[in-house]
Design an enzyme around this catalytic site. Structure first.
Site, PDB file in Angstrom:
ATOM      1  N   GLU A   1       0.874  -1.172   0.000  1.00  0.00           N
ATOM      2  CA  GLU A   1       0.000   0.000   0.000  1.00  0.00           C
ATOM      3  C   GLU A   1       0.907   1.215   0.000  1.00  0.00           C
ATOM      4  O   GLU A   1       1.699   1.417   0.918  1.00  0.00           O
ATOM      5  CB  GLU A   1      -0.907   0.002   1.229  1.00  0.00           C
ATOM      6  CG  GLU A   1      -1.949   1.110   1.184  1.00  0.00           C
ATOM      7  CD  GLU A   1      -2.156   1.762   2.523  1.00  0.00           C
ATOM      8  OE1 GLU A   1      -1.862   2.975   2.626  1.00  0.00           O
ATOM      9  OE2 GLU A   1      -2.597   1.075   3.450  1.00  0.00           O
TER      10      GLU A   1
ATOM     11  N   CYS B   1      -3.319   7.394   5.604  1.00  0.00           N
ATOM     12  CA  CYS B   1      -3.272   7.083   4.179  1.00  0.00           C
ATOM     13  C   CYS B   1      -4.560   7.483   3.474  1.00  0.00           C
ATOM     14  O   CYS B   1      -4.646   7.404   2.253  1.00  0.00           O
ATOM     15  CB  CYS B   1      -2.994   5.598   3.967  1.00  0.00           C
ATOM     16  SG  CYS B   1      -3.955   4.511   5.030  1.00  0.00           S
TER      17      CYS B   1
END
Length: 529
Positions: free
Chosen positions: A263, A300
């Site tokens: 990620e 994020c």
């Protein structure tokens, strides 16, 4: 808090370089010396993990459940010390870390429930058809099995929920894979305390020792050795695009390429459609300012870019978000390096052609180091479309407002977006009906599309998708949050014409585990007839 590396659930003394964690707010070293790992420890950890992997194949699921539950209990019991150390190492506030510890223990219990229920192995049975013409069908039975030892890289922005006992580790353990963690260099002490909970659970539940190891490093040597080791079968990473792609390349260069689940960040665009902008401009501005700056912009899923069409409502939105941003105080960022990178990237973007500063915070704490500066920039869509750099992530509390002249320019601007973890639509029912083409385009660019909410806040559940098209992640088919994260660390294995007594319990005729299985295309808990 022991600063020795952990190999096969045991502390290993080593007379190498000593490492220390730093308080990013004060710049001072914290108590505790941590020993940099050696490549010999990598060898020992992977050898033990490989041995444990084969042992794990035959462990009762109830024992695995107890293992995860015991880790959760140990973390909760030592929560105060863990949270205090995490706050010192990360600059994150205590309430945020209390919530993160709750999420961490909740994830462990969620995966314990997944193992207990058992149907996640996706058992499929097509019984033999010996009388079928012109060719008989053999007896075929398939299920998911663990892939092998997994290397997990601790994340900077979630010292608990995405690190030593975080989602990557627990989903790999749930799948039946041993884990070797590379502790994040900003969280040596936090990592040590969490690892202590894991090895105590290994001891209490009698799990194979090689199921867990953790190594310290302040550079790339140990991480590189872990990824390239032939016994490593998968890698999990949360962090920067540069770091994630470096690991992907290392994995691809091996004689046996392995999957990396990386990620790598996202700007999490927000698109405000016209009718809702006219009716809720001020409310939306305050909502987005709070989400943008939450956690010093280091989630994020912070919304780094907002698109809107020029209208009276947009002028009110600008005024309100500028006022909100100017009143949000600075915050200590996760590390001096992250703070320096933020200021470099933020200042560079503010100097790009067509960019103007709409507002920035007036409340900067000059007594602490590594401080963020909340800021909102503005640019016309025409300039945004011409400049690819404006669509890149700035990790921190800086947002960009893209002002579009009309719907067509909005369509052209969002078409320039790369893959994202999330995309948010602020819209009324009428807005949605009038902009179906934009919505269809956005679906191709994200793993989670949100309506009238903020992207910060990721629910840990079966339906969550935390992953998206490249470059948000390198493989958009998987999630790193929620129970489906387990599927990253398994592979399908089919058994053809095997005797009943040698089949795994999940594939036996009588269904001793009582799980859902697909038999002749029908999902059922029934026995094989």
């Amino acid at each position: 808090m022991i600063g020795e590396n952990i190999v096969a659930s045991a502390y290993i003394a080593h007379q190498g370089q000593e490492l220390q964690a730093i308080n990013p707010g004060t710049g001072k070293s914290l108590a505790g010396l941590f020993q940099k790992a050696s490549t010999q420890m990598v060898e020992a950890a992977l050898a033990a993990a490989n041995q444990a992997f084969f042992t794990c194949q035959n462990i009762d699921p109830n024992k695995k459940v107890l293992f995860l539950q015991t880790i959760a209990e140990a973390l909760a019991a030592n929560g105060e010390e863990i949270i205090q150390r995490a706050a010192e190492e990360s600059g994150l506030p205590i309430p945020r870390l209390q919530g993160e510890l709750g999420r961490t223990t909740g994830q462990l219990r969620l995966f314990a429930e997944l193992i207990l229920e058992g149907s996640w192995v996706d058992a499929v049975i097509d019984p033999a058809l010996p009388e079928r013409s012109p060719m008989p069908r053999p007896d075929l039975r398939k299920m998911l099995v663990p892939i092998g030892p997994v290397v997990v890289f601790g994340a900077s922005n979630f010292p608990l929920a995405f690190s030593v006992a975080g989602g990557d580790t627990v989903s790999a353990l749930a799948a039946g894979c041993p884990v070797i963690v590379k502790a994040h260099p900003a969280h040596y002490g936090t990592s040590a305390l969490v690892a202590e909970a894991i090895i105590s659970a290994v001891e209490k539940t009698g799990m194979p020792k090689g199921i867990f190891s953790m190594l310290y490093d302040d550079g790339h040597e140990i991480g590189r050795a872990l990824v390239q080791h032939p016994q490593t079968k998968a890698v999990a990473f949360t962090g920067s695009f540069k770091g994630g792609m470096a690991l992907v390349r290392l994995a691809e260069e091996r004689p046996e390429p392995i999957p990396v689940f990386a990620e790598m960040g996202s700007i999490n665009p927000v698109i405000i459609l016209p009718e809702i902008l006219e009716s809720k401009a001020e409310e939306l501005a305050r909502q987005l300012a709070g989400s943008l700056t939450l956690g010093a912009g280091q989630f994020c899923t912070n919304p780094g870019i907002t698109f809107a069409i020029a209208a009276p409502g947009l002028d009110r939105f600008k005024t309100a978000i500028a006022e909100a941003i100017s009143k949000i105080p600075s915050a200590t960022m996760l590390s001096p390096g992250i703070a320096a990178n933020f200021h470099t990237a933020a200042n560079a973007m503010s100097k790009e052609k067509g960019i103007s500063v709409l507002a920035e915070s007036n409340l900067i704490n000059k007594e602490l180091e590594s401080q963020s500066i909340p800021r909102i920039l503005e640019v016309n869509a025409s300039d945004f479309i011409k400049n690819k750099h404006l669509g890149e992530e700035v990790f921190g509390p800086q947002g960009l407002l893209v002002c579009c002249a009309d719907v067509q320019e909005l369509q052209n601007a969002v078409q320039e977006l790369e893959g994202q973890l999330t995309i948010t639509l602020m819209a009324t029912a009428k807005d949605l009906q009038q902009h179906l083409e934009i919505i269809d385009r956005l679906k191709t660019k994200t793993g989670r599309i949100i309506l009238n909410g903020v992207p910060t806040g990721v629910e840990v559940c079966a339906a969550m998708q935390h992953g998206g098209p490249f470059p948000a992640t390198n493989d958009s088919r998987f999630t790193s949050v929620g129970s489906d994260a387990v599927y990253r660390f398994v592979r399908p294995l089919a058994f053809q014409d095997w005797p009943e007594e040698l089949l795994p319990d999940a594939l036996k005729d009588a269904n001793p585990l009582g799980i859902y299985r697909k038999i002749d295309q029908q999902l059922t808990k029934s026995h094989v007839k």
